[in-house]
Design a protein around this motif. Sequence first.
Motif, PDB file in Angstrom:
ATOM      1  N   ARG A 183       0.278   1.475   9.639  1.00 24.79           N
ATOM      2  CA  ARG A 183       0.557   2.211   8.365  1.00 24.79           C
ATOM      3  C   ARG A 183       1.090   1.356   7.103  1.00 24.79           C
ATOM      4  N   TYR A 184       1.434   0.249   7.595  1.00 23.35           N
ATOM      5  CA  TYR A 184       2.030  -0.738   6.690  1.00 23.35           C
ATOM      6  C   TYR A 184       0.745  -1.436   5.991  1.00 23.35           C
ATOM      7  N   MET A 185      -0.031  -1.784   6.604  1.00 24.07           N
ATOM      8  CA  MET A 185      -1.252  -2.421   6.306  1.00 24.07           C
ATOM      9  C   MET A 185      -2.060  -1.685   5.302  1.00 24.07           C
ATOM     10  N   ALA A 186      -2.178  -0.327   5.834  1.00 24.37           N
ATOM     11  CA  ALA A 186      -3.048   0.939   5.307  1.00 24.37           C
ATOM     12  C   ALA A 186      -2.378   1.123   3.590  1.00 24.37           C
ATOM     13  N   ILE A 187      -1.081   1.046   3.612  1.00 29.31           N
ATOM     14  CA  ILE A 187      -0.425   1.267   2.324  1.00 29.31           C
ATOM     15  C   ILE A 187      -0.243   0.103   1.463  1.00 29.31           C
ATOM     16  N   CYS A 188       0.246  -0.897   2.153  1.00 29.53           N
ATOM     17  CA  CYS A 188       0.669  -1.938   1.501  1.00 29.53           C
ATOM     18  C   CYS A 188      -0.236  -2.991   1.004  1.00 29.53           C
ATOM     19  N   HIS A 189      -1.303  -3.025   1.958  1.00 24.92           N
ATOM     20  CA  HIS A 189      -2.510  -3.991   1.872  1.00 24.92           C
ATOM     21  C   HIS A 189      -3.988  -3.327   1.999  1.00 24.92           C
TER      22      HIS A 189
END
Length: 324
Positions: free
Chosen positions: A128-134
């Motif tokens: 989720r971090y990669m999908a939203i932040c990057h």
Amino acid sequence: MDSSSNATMPRGFLLQGFSEFPHLRPVLFLLLLAVHLATLSGNLLILVAVAYMPSRPPMLLFLCQLSAIELCYTLVVVPRSLADLAAPSLGLGRGSPISFLGCAVQMQMFVALGGAECFLLAAMAYDRYMAICHPLRYAAVVTPGLCARLALACCLGGLTVSLGLTVAVFHLPFCGSHLLVHFFCDITALLHLACTRSYMDELPLLGACLVLLLLPLVLILASYGAIATTLRHKHSPGGWRKAASTCGSHLAVTFLHYGCATFMYVRPKASYSPRQDRTLALVYTNVTPLLYPFIYSLRNCEVTMAIRRVLGRWLLGQPQGQTV
């Protein structure tokens, strides 16, 4: 090992289960059977639904592993409990025998699957971090190969810690009665039965909790802290709504899993209450696995549509590509 002069290495244990409530056993059996069948059906439906998808985003691959873990998780505990409830009563306060090795294997598998789920929740938070932040780098970084390596690492991590914890617990001295006031070989029930005199004997459980609970939780909090920071800088109400829709199911499962596990295991032996722990474990091992498929199917549009397609094929005889 010299904490008690009459400490012995038992040949086996007696699982008391709910044998002291003979009149409630038929009701408990039917209730647990219904919940168990619903849990198996829900998780199997998610596995089949994702398998029918033409393309599978990484988050759904992690969801498949979560459903597989929950399937194994319930199969480790519930069938034995159902068999004990259906068996003739062995007398008031008595229980069904389980060998020393069988008890160790059951505890080890239970801890391994629970630990793998903790690590998997951390991997899903990273997704989720990669999908939203990057978002621009997401497809290049979160590849099927990375998902497979993370899934394998989650399983190996849970297995390694569970083996060490099992060896430590079953090397403790057991004295007096070998009656476990529980329906499976849980850590708290075994530690309550062990005649230990020092908190040093509880250090393996503390170490396992630090690795299986605290480490993944730190990673999850770090991921969502970065997500919150990114969304705050964007000043986009739509971004918050989209993040809530994509992260809501994961957060709900994380709160359920960590809330129950922390309350059950992160506390000293002096605060153990066998009968209270048995009741809480009944909820922890039966109700929460039942809720996970509902949480993900209701919060994830892709899973919902895939389930509708599978049900359409099975119940209505529709072609695979047609939705209902």
